[in-house]
Design a protein around this motif. Sequence first.
Motif, PDB file in Angstrom:
ATOM      1  N   LEU A 274      25.497 -29.024  38.979  1.00 56.39           N
ATOM      2  CA  LEU A 274      25.764 -29.560  40.305  1.00 56.39           C
ATOM      3  C   LEU A 274      26.653 -28.649  41.159  1.00 56.39           C
ATOM      4  CD1 LEU A 274      24.394 -32.012  39.024  1.00 56.39           C
ATOM      5  CD2 LEU A 274      26.148 -33.460  40.010  1.00 56.39           C
TER       6      LEU A 274
ATOM      7  N   ARG B 112      23.618 -29.121  44.725  1.00 54.91           N
ATOM      8  CA  ARG B 112      23.103 -30.464  44.438  1.00 54.91           C
ATOM      9  C   ARG B 112      22.612 -31.103  45.720  1.00 54.91           C
ATOM     10  NH1 ARG B 112      25.875 -32.632  47.583  1.00 54.91           N
ATOM     11  NH2 ARG B 112      24.886 -34.589  47.025  1.00 54.91           N
ATOM     12  N   GLY B 113      21.999 -32.284  45.538  1.00 60.55           N
ATOM     13  CA  GLY B 113      21.349 -32.908  46.682  1.00 60.55           C
ATOM     14  C   GLY B 113      19.886 -32.477  46.659  1.00 60.55           C
ATOM     15  N   ALA B 114      18.994 -33.437  46.856  1.00 64.73           N
ATOM     16  CA  ALA B 114      17.568 -33.169  46.637  1.00 64.73           C
ATOM     17  C   ALA B 114      17.031 -31.970  47.437  1.00 64.73           C
ATOM     18  CB  ALA B 114      16.774 -34.444  46.945  1.00 64.73           C
ATOM     19  N   PRO B 115      17.224 -31.926  48.761  1.00 67.14           N
ATOM     20  CA  PRO B 115      16.671 -30.778  49.483  1.00 67.14           C
ATOM     21  C   PRO B 115      17.316 -29.455  49.062  1.00 67.14           C
ATOM     22  CG  PRO B 115      17.121 -32.591  50.985  1.00 67.14           C
ATOM     23  CD  PRO B 115      17.780 -32.936  49.682  1.00 67.14           C
TER      24      PRO B 115
ATOM     25  N   ARG C  68      16.353 -30.631  36.595  1.00 64.22           N
ATOM     26  CA  ARG C  68      16.683 -32.009  36.991  1.00 64.22           C
ATOM     27  C   ARG C  68      15.375 -32.721  37.339  1.00 64.22           C
ATOM     28  NH1 ARG C  68      21.613 -32.958  40.923  1.00 64.22           N
ATOM     29  NH2 ARG C  68      21.746 -34.828  39.632  1.00 64.22           N
TER      30      ARG C  68
ATOM     31  N   CYS D 125      27.399 -41.363  47.967  1.00 63.98           N
ATOM     32  CA  CYS D 125      27.148 -40.002  47.479  1.00 63.98           C
ATOM     33  C   CYS D 125      27.322 -39.015  48.641  1.00 63.98           C
ATOM     34  CB  CYS D 125      25.762 -39.894  46.849  1.00 63.98           C
ATOM     35  SG  CYS D 125      25.513 -38.383  45.887  1.00 63.98           S
ATOM     36  N   ASN D 126      26.632 -37.902  48.581  1.00 66.74           N
ATOM     37  CA  ASN D 126      26.645 -36.961  49.705  1.00 66.74           C
ATOM     38  C   ASN D 126      25.221 -36.615  50.077  1.00 66.74           C
ATOM     39  OD1 ASN D 126      26.385 -33.775  50.436  1.00 66.74           O
ATOM     40  ND2 ASN D 126      28.019 -34.781  51.565  1.00 66.74           N
ATOM     41  N   ALA D 127      24.837 -37.009  51.262  1.00 68.59           N
ATOM     42  CA  ALA D 127      23.533 -36.640  51.805  1.00 68.59           C
ATOM     43  C   ALA D 127      23.778 -35.977  53.155  1.00 68.59           C
ATOM     44  CB  ALA D 127      22.630 -37.860  51.916  1.00 68.59           C
TER      45      ALA D 127
ATOM     46  N   THR E 186      20.848 -35.423  55.738  1.00 66.97           N
ATOM     47  CA  THR E 186      19.857 -36.474  56.008  1.00 66.97           C
ATOM     48  C   THR E 186      20.593 -37.736  56.457  1.00 66.97           C
ATOM     49  OG1 THR E 186      19.805 -37.117  53.665  1.00 66.97           O
ATOM     50  CG2 THR E 186      18.207 -35.474  54.409  1.00 66.97           C
TER      51      THR E 186
ATOM     52  N   GLN F 208      30.880 -37.420  44.470  1.00 64.52           N
ATOM     53  CA  GLN F 208      30.291 -36.666  45.591  1.00 64.52           C
ATOM     54  C   GLN F 208      30.741 -37.235  46.941  1.00 64.52           C
ATOM     55  OE1 GLN F 208      28.636 -37.620  42.871  1.00 64.52           O
ATOM     56  NE2 GLN F 208      26.941 -36.283  42.365  1.00 64.52           N
TER      57      GLN F 208
ATOM     58  N   GLY G  43      20.939 -41.302  51.414  1.00 63.61           N
ATOM     59  CA  GLY G  43      19.850 -40.344  51.251  1.00 63.61           C
ATOM     60  C   GLY G  43      18.879 -40.820  50.185  1.00 63.61           C
TER      61      GLY G  43
ATOM     62  N   ASP H 255      16.447 -39.244  46.624  1.00 64.58           N
ATOM     63  CA  ASP H 255      15.986 -38.146  45.760  1.00 64.58           C
ATOM     64  C   ASP H 255      14.477 -38.165  45.582  1.00 64.58           C
ATOM     65  OD1 ASP H 255      18.962 -38.561  44.964  1.00 64.58           O
ATOM     66  OD2 ASP H 255      18.370 -36.544  44.327  1.00 64.58           O
TER      67      ASP H 255
ATOM     68  N   ASN I  14      17.894 -42.983  44.404  1.00 65.09           N
ATOM     69  CA  ASN I  14      19.037 -42.263  44.966  1.00 65.09           C
ATOM     70  C   ASN I  14      20.207 -42.431  43.995  1.00 65.09           C
ATOM     71  OD1 ASN I  14      20.189 -40.676  47.164  1.00 65.09           O
ATOM     72  ND2 ASN I  14      21.449 -42.464  47.609  1.00 65.09           N
ATOM     73  N   LYS I  15      21.308 -41.833  44.331  1.00 67.86           N
ATOM     74  CA  LYS I  15      22.494 -41.824  43.465  1.00 67.86           C
ATOM     75  C   LYS I  15      22.804 -43.206  42.911  1.00 67.86           C
ATOM     76  CE  LYS I  15      24.390 -39.015  42.423  1.00 67.86           C
ATOM     77  NZ  LYS I  15      24.036 -38.358  41.130  1.00 67.86           N
TER      78      LYS I  15
ATOM     79  N   PHE J 199      20.902 -41.777  38.692  1.00 67.06           N
ATOM     80  CA  PHE J 199      20.254 -42.399  39.862  1.00 67.06           C
ATOM     81  C   PHE J 199      19.835 -43.827  39.545  1.00 67.06           C
ATOM     82  CE2 PHE J 199      19.469 -37.813  39.833  1.00 67.06           C
ATOM     83  CZ  PHE J 199      20.012 -37.462  41.055  1.00 67.06           C
TER      84      PHE J 199
HETATM   85  O1  MRU Z   1      23.378 -35.803  41.685  1.00 67.25           O
HETATM   86  P1  MRU Z   1      23.334 -35.341  43.116  1.00 67.25           P
HETATM   87  O2  MRU Z   1      24.674 -35.078  43.685  1.00 67.25           O
HETATM   88  O3  MRU Z   1      22.369 -34.213  43.301  1.00 67.25           O
HETATM   89  O4  MRU Z   1      22.736 -36.592  43.885  1.00 67.25           O
HETATM   90  C1  MRU Z   1      22.475 -36.477  45.250  1.00 67.25           C
HETATM   91  C2  MRU Z   1      21.999 -37.722  45.879  1.00 67.25           C
HETATM   92  O5  MRU Z   1      21.774 -38.726  45.238  1.00 67.25           O
HETATM   93  C3  MRU Z   1      21.697 -37.655  47.350  1.00 67.25           C
HETATM   94  O6  MRU Z   1      21.941 -38.881  47.960  1.00 67.25           O
HETATM   95  C4  MRU Z   1      20.224 -37.292  47.544  1.00 67.25           C
HETATM   96  O7  MRU Z   1      19.905 -36.164  46.803  1.00 67.25           O
HETATM   97  C5  MRU Z   1      19.896 -37.071  48.958  1.00 67.25           C
HETATM   98  S1  MRU Z   1      20.573 -35.572  49.561  1.00 67.25           S
HETATM   99  C6  MRU Z   1      20.050 -35.332  51.138  1.00 67.25           C
END
Ligand code: MRU
Length: 351
Positions: free
Chosen positions: A46, A49-52, A92, A159-161, A171, A198, A237, A239, A249-250, A316
Motif C-alpha cells: 500500500l 493504493r486506491g483502485a485507479p 491485489r 478511506c481515501n478516494a 473520485t 487511510q 469510492g 474498488d 469498497n474499503k 473490503f
Molecule cells: O486498500 P486501499 O487503500 O487500496 O483501499 C482503497 C479504497 O477502498 C478506495 O475507497 C477505493 O480504492 C477507491 S479509490 C478512488
Amino acid sequence: MDTLETVRWSPSGDAVRIIDQRRLPAEYAEWDLRSVEEVCEAIRTLAVRGAPAIGICGGMGVVTALLDRVHDAPSVFGARLREVATSIRETRPTAVNLAWAVDRVVQAGLAVEGRNEEVLDAMRREATAILAEDRAMCESIGAHGLPLLPEGARVLTHCNAGALATGGIGTALAPVYHARRAGRHVSVYADETRPLLQGSRLTAWELSRAGVPVTVITDSMAASLMRQGLVDLCIVGADRIAANGDVANKIGTYGLAVLARHHGIPFYVAAPTSTIDAETPGGDAIVIEQRRRDEVSQGFGALTVPNDAEVFNPAFDVTPAELVTAIITDRGVFRARYDFSATGGGGGPPP
Ligand code: MRU
C-alpha cells in the motif's frame, strides 16, 4: 494548490515514480519503482493504493520491469512480458482497475508485430493514456457530482478516494474539490478507517493541504454524528462495481451505508467507469482481499490484540446496490436499476 502527482513516470522514464503513502502524514517521500519486485511490493504494501492508482502503477510497471529485457529474443521477451503482467495483476484481487489496466497495456504490446523496442513503446503509450484518461475521469466525476453538494454541505467519507488514490483529483473527493473551486463552503468528516487509517493519514492530509476543512472521526463515531444531524451526505469510492450496482469498497463502507439509510442521508459512490466490472453480475462474486493479522494486531507499533486471539482482516466489503443513492461516474450519475451499458462497462477511454 498544486495537484498531487500520486503516480507518474520518473523524468527519465525508466521508473514509475509514486508518493510512498506508507509514510504519510509524518513524511512526504517518493519512490521510484523499476523492477517487477518493486512494483509488486509497492502495491502489496500500500505504498501506492486506491483502485485507479494501483491500475495506473501496474500498467506503467509492466513497462519499466521490461526495460532491461529489450535485447532478449522476441519469444523470451514475450514470455517475460506475460510473467510480469501476471505477477503484478495478482498482487491485489479486489480492485478491478488493476487487472483492467495491466491487460490494456499487455494487449497494446501484443498488438505490435515488431521489435521489442516497438512493443515497449506501444505499452508506454497505453500506460500514459491510462494515466491521462484517469485524470480526465476524475475531473468529470467532480463536475457530475458538484450539483449534489450545496453550499455548506457536510460530507462524510471513508478511506481515501482522493488524489492519493488516483491519477487526478480523486473520485469521492472530486466533487468536494469542485465545490471548493466553485466557491462553496463545504467540509468533510473523514472516517479514520481502521486498520490502516487511510482516512486519518491520507484523506485528512490531502484535504488539509488543499485548504478544505476536515475533521477526523473514529469509524465508530459515524452513527452518533448522523443522529445529531451533522452529516448531510456520504460519498465513498469503489474498488469494483458489479453489473447490478453492488459496490466493493474499503471495509466499513457497508456499515456506513446502513447507517445512512437509517438516518435518511444520501449515500453516494463515486468511481470512474474503469471500476465498473460488467463481467461480475453481483457483489457475491467479488473476491475480497484478506490481509495480514498484524495490520490489526500491531498496526502502528503497539500490540493491541493478544497473541492467542484470532484476527479477521478483510480489506473490503460489499454494499448492496439498494443502499446506494446514486453512483457518480465520469459519464454521469447513475441510479437504480443500474444499466452501465452506455459506459462500456469495464472502463475505456472517455467518449
Ligand atoms: O486498500 P486501499 O487503500 O487500496 O483501499 C482503497 C479504497 O477502498 C478506495 O475507497 C477505493 O480504492 C477507491 S479509490 C478512488
